[in-house]
Design an enzyme around this catalytic site. Structure first.
Site, PDB file in Angstrom:
ATOM      1  N   CYS A 233     -14.406  12.319   0.546  1.00  0.00           N
ATOM      2  CA  CYS A 233     -13.217  11.618   0.072  1.00  0.00           C
ATOM      3  C   CYS A 233     -13.268  11.512  -1.445  1.00  0.00           C
ATOM      4  O   CYS A 233     -14.335  11.307  -2.033  1.00  0.00           O
ATOM      5  CB  CYS A 233     -13.143  10.229   0.692  1.00  0.00           C
TER       6      CYS A 233
ATOM      7  N   ARG B  17     -11.103   8.936   7.543  1.00  0.00           N
ATOM      8  CA  ARG B  17     -10.149   8.568   6.487  1.00  0.00           C
ATOM      9  C   ARG B  17      -8.747   8.871   6.982  1.00  0.00           C
ATOM     10  O   ARG B  17      -8.302  10.021   7.003  1.00  0.00           O
ATOM     11  CB  ARG B  17     -10.446   9.366   5.207  1.00  0.00           C
TER      12      ARG B  17
ATOM     13  N   HIS C 124      -2.324  -3.340   4.040  1.00  0.00           N
ATOM     14  CA  HIS C 124      -1.710  -4.235   3.065  1.00  0.00           C
ATOM     15  C   HIS C 124      -1.984  -5.698   3.402  1.00  0.00           C
ATOM     16  O   HIS C 124      -2.256  -6.518   2.520  1.00  0.00           O
ATOM     17  CB  HIS C 124      -0.196  -4.001   3.009  1.00  0.00           C
TER      18      HIS C 124
ATOM     19  N   HIS D 289       2.294   1.739  -7.940  1.00  0.00           N
ATOM     20  CA  HIS D 289       2.006   1.653  -6.507  1.00  0.00           C
ATOM     21  C   HIS D 289       0.976   2.721  -6.128  1.00  0.00           C
ATOM     22  O   HIS D 289       1.214   3.914  -6.346  1.00  0.00           O
ATOM     23  CB  HIS D 289       3.293   1.863  -5.706  1.00  0.00           C
TER      24      HIS D 289
ATOM     25  N   TYR E 289      -4.228  10.716  -6.103  1.00  0.00           N
ATOM     26  CA  TYR E 289      -5.338  11.639  -6.372  1.00  0.00           C
ATOM     27  C   TYR E 289      -5.154  12.328  -7.710  1.00  0.00           C
ATOM     28  O   TYR E 289      -5.229  13.551  -7.829  1.00  0.00           O
ATOM     29  CB  TYR E 289      -5.478  12.646  -5.222  1.00  0.00           C
TER      30      TYR E 289
END
Length: 682
Positions: A396, A349, A275, A250, A532
């Site tokens: 980002c 973001r 989603h 996920h 990340y």
């Protein structure tokens, strides 16, 4: 017995396939075929039409190519015949019904008597059927069948909305799934239309058809499946899904998705609306469907949209990837207009709705290892500490991810090169607050074991940075309340945002209301999950991987991008003007940018512009650059690929291509930037 095919040859054994059709609102392609309640078999005589081998093959190939372009799949086979069953709601009752509308007779598993192809029509919680899913399970190739099937569906007034082809590993079997609607109504097939299609499909060859129903599960049964041992189940609308194998992969992290274990995921998707909005999550979920919900939760009307208070004046020039939550990048046309990016066109973001904050009620809580607990107001931060200003670019971690997606699809927003911006931040040093207000000392840090500074936002997003970065007198970590000389906008973290120069954007936590010193990193998907973390190009998923042991992103590698000319631009002059930006993490300054128009055989060093004067080890902001390259005669009136690469003060430079740095999450894409233009010699 042998049966002839359209090539004029014969098969040594009976050709068999299975065509399933189900009506269910908004079921994406790729969902497992629903089964139907009764079991029946049908044996029908073949009625193949003879045609020349070349014509059949040519038409079949044409249809295959159309589907292959759609799915990027090739080399898949088709079978010789088809049978049909239907899953469709019934507004009156849930009794089995035959395709011709007569009551169905249920056959036991041991019964092999040939009967008409049967279907189940049963009640559904959906208000209306908008799509029919037709699934063809094929066992043996018969050239021409694919063309015949698609032509048949179209000739009967059906609009093929989508298609998917897959194969069964280790076998010649293939599966074709069509999402269809009636052109006249824009809805799924009615019972009469089903019978019409069934009869037509029977003409394609001998058919054996069997059907089973989706199992029904209650919400109480689903609630018992919350662990890997029991299976991890969730519900979505009226479906039940087994997500056990997906949990480790996920993108938002294992802990986040486990909050929905045994429950409905819809309340979570109301917050994470990408989603449904991005169009990829629902089809992926449908592939994990295992049944239907027998007692779906009634929809509640009048629920407030959690994003209803988000800023309404977002700049229309931004490139929006999502709106709820908002994720938008700066278009190339606006990047070089200002070295300090204007607040309205700063990239956005978000992971959650933008919090609404009353500044008079705002409180910043500080506690944890080695400090005394303290609570500060916004006014305390503005009046009790010396104001500092830091110019820092924030990027980002997924910037330029779309270039990695060209190698192989990653997970995340397909950013271009505009997921970064630059600003002058005003506020107070984090180290001043921790040392002068909370009693932190360098000695206490090591003796008490404080290793991380965890910052938590009012949107519940949290991230941490190493204590060494937070306390470094030259690290310039800021608790900011101003942005480009203005009050910090709500969009970018009002009233307080953590600014961590030289570090990946996600560590620059917005709407900070809690700071905690800890021996451990921050919890949650943005620090300990896969979101990340950098993986090897060979790592295609996280199954069996202890993700928490992988180092979290902090400083980022050297990076550059061409902003002018734009991809596809037509250039007419003998000299090509090229402009762009370069940046490196950790405060490393840019010492050189090289530009090439001959695939890297020769390079021209660009002139460094704004940002070039920064201190080499505290160069937190990007550097603009320009170059002018003469176009050789042999390259005129041709397509030209412009390349750029930057070198930082550690003499690190960018890798040549994207393939060696591809990773599952699409992070740290810093290969040579490429822009193709067309030269036109007047």
């Amino acid at each position: 017995m042998a049966y002839p095919c359209s090539y004029g040859t014969s098969f040594g054994k009976k050709c068999c396939c299975h065509l399933a059709a189900r009506l269910q609102s908004q079921v994406p392609i790729g969902a497992p075929s629903p089964a139907v309640g009764s079991r029946a078999t049908a044996s029908l005589a073949p009625s193949f039409s003879r045609r020349s081998r070349g014509k059949a093959f040519e038409k079949d190939q044409e249809h295959r190519q159309q589907l292959h372009r759609l799915l990027s799949l090739a080399g898949l086979s088709v079978a010789s015949g088809a049978g049909l069953f239907l899953l469709k709601k019934d507004s009156k009752n849930g009794a089995p019904i035959r395709c011709d509308g007569q009551p169905a007779t249920t056959k036991s598993a041991s019964t092999s008597k040939a009967v008409r192809c049967e279907a189940i029509v049963r009640q559904s919680s959906e208000a209306d059927s908008t799509t029919s899913i037709i699934t063809l399970l094929v066992e043996k190739d018969r050239p021409g069948l694919l063309a015949e099937t698609t032509d048949l569906l179209k000739s009967h007034g059906l609009d093929i909305r989508d298609a998917k082809i897959s194969t069964k590993e280790g076998t010649p079997n293939a599966q074709h799934i069509y999402s269809v609607q009636e052109k006249s109504s824009g809805k799924g097939l009615c019972r009469d239309k089903l019978e019409e299609i069934r009869k037509a499909l029977e003409g394609l060859g001998e058919v054996e058809c069997s059907a089973e129903s989706w199992p029904l599960y209650s919400r109480a049964e689903v609630a018992q499946h919350t662990t890997p041992e029991t299976g991890i189940w969730v519900t979505y609308k009226n479906g039940v899904y087994d997500i056990t194998k997906f949990v480790a992969n996920h993108p938002g992290g294992k802990d986040k998705i486990m909050l929905a274990a045994g429950k409905s995921i819809e309340p979570f998707w109301r917050i994470y609306q990408q989603h449904e909005g991005r169009g990829t999550a629902v089809p992926q979920l449908e592939r994990m469907r295992i049944g239907d919900l027998s007692d779906p939760q009634p929809m509640k009307g009048g629920d407030k949209d959690p994003y209803s208070t988000d800023p309404a004046d977002r700049h229309p020039g931004l490139i929006f990837h999502n709106v709820k939550p908002c994720n938008a990048e700066v278009p190339p046309e606006l990047v070089l207009d200002n070295w300090l990016t204007p607040n309205p066109v700063w990239f956005i973001r978000h992971h959650h709705p933008v919090p609404v904050v009353d500044p008079a009620k705002y409180r910043l809580q500080i506690d944890g290892v080695g400090v005394k607990p303290v609570t500060l107001t916004l006014e305390d931060l503005k009046t009790r500490f010396l104001k500092r200003e830091v110019v820092s670019t924030i990027q980002c971690g997924g910037n330029r991810r779309s270039e990695l997606d060209k190698i192989e699809k990653t997970s995340g927003i397909p950013w271009g090169s505009g997921a970064m911006s630059n600003a002058k931040w005003g506020g107070v040093y984090l180290r001043d607050v921790l040392m002068n207000c909370s009693g932190l000392s360098f000695e206490g840090v090591h003796e008490l074991g404080a290793k991380h500074v965890v910052c938590i936002g009012m949107d519940e997003m949290q991230a941490s940075i190493p204590i060494e970065k937070a306390l470094n007198p030259f690290g310039d970590v800021l608790l900011a309340y101003e942005m480009n000389g203005e009050l910090l906008p709500a969009e970018h973290g009002y009233p307080i945002r953590l600014i961590v120069p030289g570090v990946v954007g996600v560590r620059n936590v917005k709407w900070v209301d809690s700071i905690r010193l800890s021996a451990e990193e921050a919890e949650g998907p943005w620090q300990r999950g896969i979101a990340y973390k950098g993986f090897s190009p060979m790592q295609k998923d996280c199954t069996g991987v202890d993700v928490e042991k992988i180092l979290s992103m902090q400083e980022m590698p050297v990076q550059s991008s061409i902003v002018f000319p734009k991809p596809g631009a037509v250039v007419e002059l003998d000299d090509l003007e090229v402009k762009g930006w370069a940046w490196s993490g950790g405060g490393r300054s840019i010492v050189r940018v090289d530009v090439s128009i001959d695939n890297g055989k020769t390079w021209t060093t660009a002139e460094l512009k704004q940002g070039a004067e920064q201190t080499p080890n505290r160069a937190w902001a990007w550097t603009f650059w320009e170059a002018e390259l003469p176009i050789p005669d042999e390259m005129k009136n041709k397509e030209i690929t412009v390349l750029c690469r930057a070198t930082d003060s550690a003499y690190s430079t960018q890798p040549e291509s994207a393939a060696p740095i591809w990773n599952l999450r699409g992070l740290n894409c810093n290969c040579w930037h490429r822009v193709k233009v067309q030269h036109k010699d007047e």
